[in-house]
Design a protein around this motif. Sequence first.
Motif, PDB file in Angstrom:
ATOM      1  N   SER A   1       0.821  -1.216   0.000  1.00 31.45           N
ATOM      2  CA  SER A   1       0.000   0.000   0.000  1.00 31.45           C
ATOM      3  C   SER A   1       0.851   1.261   0.000  1.00 31.45           C
ATOM      4  N   TRP A   2       2.126   1.127   0.384  1.00 33.07           N
ATOM      5  CA  TRP A   2       3.020   2.284   0.392  1.00 33.07           C
ATOM      6  C   TRP A   2       3.273   2.812  -1.029  1.00 33.07           C
ATOM      7  N   LEU A   3       2.907   2.017  -2.042  1.00 31.32           N
ATOM      8  CA  LEU A   3       3.027   2.464  -3.425  1.00 31.32           C
ATOM      9  C   LEU A   3       1.778   3.199  -3.901  1.00 31.32           C
ATOM     10  N   ASN A   4       0.763   3.302  -3.051  1.00 32.76           N
ATOM     11  CA  ASN A   4      -0.504   3.908  -3.432  1.00 32.76           C
ATOM     12  C   ASN A   4      -0.534   5.356  -2.956  1.00 32.76           C
ATOM     13  N   GLN A   5      -0.623   6.298  -3.881  1.00 36.28           N
ATOM     14  CA  GLN A   5      -0.528   7.705  -3.510  1.00 36.28           C
ATOM     15  C   GLN A   5      -1.703   8.191  -2.668  1.00 36.28           C
ATOM     16  N   ILE A   6      -2.830   7.493  -2.726  1.00 32.88           N
ATOM     17  CA  ILE A   6      -3.955   7.903  -1.892  1.00 32.88           C
ATOM     18  C   ILE A   6      -3.599   7.830  -0.415  1.00 32.88           C
ATOM     19  N   GLU A   7      -2.641   6.964  -0.065  1.00 35.26           N
ATOM     20  CA  GLU A   7      -2.226   6.850   1.326  1.00 35.26           C
ATOM     21  C   GLU A   7      -1.586   8.148   1.816  1.00 35.26           C
ATOM     22  N   ILE A   8      -0.936   8.884   0.933  1.00 39.37           N
ATOM     23  CA  ILE A   8      -0.368  10.179   1.311  1.00 39.37           C
ATOM     24  C   ILE A   8      -1.499  11.166   1.610  1.00 39.37           C
ATOM     25  N   VAL A   9      -2.526  11.129   0.782  1.00 37.98           N
ATOM     26  CA  VAL A   9      -3.689  11.994   1.023  1.00 37.98           C
ATOM     27  C   VAL A   9      -4.325  11.638   2.361  1.00 37.98           C
ATOM     28  N   PHE A  10      -4.477  10.343   2.633  1.00 39.94           N
ATOM     29  CA  PHE A  10      -5.059   9.909   3.898  1.00 39.94           C
ATOM     30  C   PHE A  10      -4.201  10.364   5.076  1.00 39.94           C
ATOM     31  N   SER A  11      -2.888  10.398   4.890  1.00 44.19           N
ATOM     32  CA  SER A  11      -2.010  10.872   5.956  1.00 44.19           C
ATOM     33  C   SER A  11      -2.274  12.348   6.249  1.00 44.19           C
ATOM     34  N   VAL A  12      -2.448  13.136   5.198  1.00 39.50           N
ATOM     35  CA  VAL A  12      -2.780  14.551   5.378  1.00 39.50           C
ATOM     36  C   VAL A  12      -4.124  14.687   6.087  1.00 39.50           C
ATOM     37  N   LEU A  13      -5.094  13.908   5.653  1.00 36.16           N
ATOM     38  CA  LEU A  13      -6.429  13.947   6.264  1.00 36.16           C
ATOM     39  C   LEU A  13      -6.363  13.579   7.747  1.00 36.16           C
ATOM     40  N   GLN A  14      -5.590  12.554   8.066  1.00 30.98           N
ATOM     41  CA  GLN A  14      -5.478  12.111   9.455  1.00 30.98           C
ATOM     42  C   GLN A  14      -4.892  13.211  10.340  1.00 30.98           C
ATOM     43  N   ARG A  15      -3.849  13.874   9.843  1.00 34.81           N
ATOM     44  CA  ARG A  15      -3.151  14.871  10.651  1.00 34.81           C
ATOM     45  C   ARG A  15      -3.888  16.201  10.733  1.00 34.81           C
ATOM     46  N   LYS A  16      -4.569  16.591   9.659  1.00 32.55           N
ATOM     47  CA  LYS A  16      -5.163  17.921   9.611  1.00 32.55           C
ATOM     48  C   LYS A  16      -6.659  17.951   9.906  1.00 32.55           C
ATOM     49  N   VAL A  17      -7.326  16.802   9.772  1.00 32.65           N
ATOM     50  CA  VAL A  17      -8.779  16.787   9.912  1.00 32.65           C
ATOM     51  C   VAL A  17      -9.238  15.983  11.129  1.00 32.65           C
ATOM     52  N   ILE A  18      -8.615  14.841  11.338  1.00 33.41           N
ATOM     53  CA  ILE A  18      -9.120  13.919  12.354  1.00 33.41           C
ATOM     54  C   ILE A  18      -8.462  14.130  13.715  1.00 33.41           C
ATOM     55  N   LYS A  19      -7.133  14.212  13.758  1.00 34.55           N
ATOM     56  CA  LYS A  19      -6.444  14.362  15.046  1.00 34.55           C
ATOM     57  C   LYS A  19      -6.473  15.807  15.506  1.00 34.55           C
ATOM     58  N   PRO A  20      -6.584  16.039  16.836  1.00 29.96           N
ATOM     59  CA  PRO A  20      -6.983  15.066  17.847  1.00 29.96           C
ATOM     60  C   PRO A  20      -8.480  14.792  17.755  1.00 29.96           C
ATOM     61  N   VAL A  21      -8.857  13.547  17.873  1.00 25.37           N
ATOM     62  CA  VAL A  21     -10.252  13.148  17.651  1.00 25.37           C
ATOM     63  C   VAL A  21     -11.149  13.751  18.728  1.00 25.37           C
ATOM     64  N   ASP A  22     -12.099  14.574  18.310  1.00 21.52           N
ATOM     65  CA  ASP A  22     -13.064  15.174  19.243  1.00 21.52           C
ATOM     66  C   ASP A  22     -14.283  15.604  18.443  1.00 21.52           C
TER      67      ASP A  22
END
Length: 401
Positions: A322-343
């Motif tokens: 999955s590290w070859l899938n560029q969508i994972e980079i987008v998901f990383s951005v989403l995780q850091r900027k949108v989801i964390k910290p979860v509230d």
Amino acid sequence: MCPLVAGAGVSRRSPFVVVLSDTDRVVLEASVAGYTAPFWLVQRARIVLLAADGVMNVDIAQRLGVDVDTVCKWRKRFVAEGLAGLKDRPRSGRPRRFPAEVVAGVKAMACQPPAARQVADPLPWSRWSSAELAAQAVAEGLAVSVSASTVRRWLAEDAIRPWRHRSWIFPRDPDFAAKAARVLDLYERIWDDSPLGADEFVISADEKSQLQALSRCHPELAAGPGRVRRVEFEYERHGTLAYFGAYDVHRAQLIGRVAPKTGIVPFAELAEQVMTTEPYASAKRVFWIVDNGSSHNGQASVDRMRTAWPTATLVHLPVHASWLNQIEIVFSVLQRKVIKPVDFADLDALAARLTAFEPRYNAAARPFNWRFTRADLDDLIQRIDAHRAAPLLIPSSAVAA
């Protein structure tokens, strides 16, 4: 003593005449005017600048509050060596207390797991600490005594950190190289050795599952002077949902949707959402890069996609790639900027945040500077083959057992 010569019967001048080039003067004046240069450099630069202006050594010493011999020293050094002469000479420092063989022996020990040491009483640790390395070095006779701080300094100098580890996995897909290569070709806009046309697109797709809507029991505390942002540890659960994303790797555009859970049906809905949107609706071909998740796994998923959308081609990554899938980079951005910290108060609040992310991201996104190429893949395969060919190192104590 400072060498002097008589000058016109009225004063004594140094035989070392300082003549500055334009470059030297700029460098010296910058050292004097700056706020970050060390004091010793500023002082030496002032001596040279005054000497270049014709000021005698005695007067320079009085102005700067230093000894005349100090002025003579740095004037002479500069005349002989230029700017480089203003630096300190290399110093030997305190003699080493431990021979190089001892240092090398401890470092070699740090590179082995504790269980690999051939000792009468097997060590029960999974990794070393500096204190344990120091104690073991003494126990094995490498040194009469050595402190944990000394061992820690040795390891820090060589960047050996035995308390750290990194997980990795051998590719187990028999077609790893071929599958990875065609994905890398698509990133280069190539398919079957032919360049893609302007009406052909590459989509990187996947789902991000089990996104929890957690609400903190107490409001977070904003950052303040000397205090980082604080988030309450305790929370209440309000369920989970999944986010499906399709990322155009060359246009840097994201199309996503929220679903109650992952599965074939919500992935098909994502495909419909993309394939009925321009420019993909009228495209000649749309390549979908996906991993081997259950929502899009196997030949059946390829057939489903082709039947539903004849211009779409599903391209599977190798297993565990999955590290070859560029969508994972987008998901990383989403995780850091949108989801964390979860509230989030509830699932609706989480879904609203995820949905609002897409237009914001698309407005500023640029294609990723993807650097892993076929050449890097070939190098990786060679290193993997070398590891496979290497013999497995097993402690002799384990063999005896």
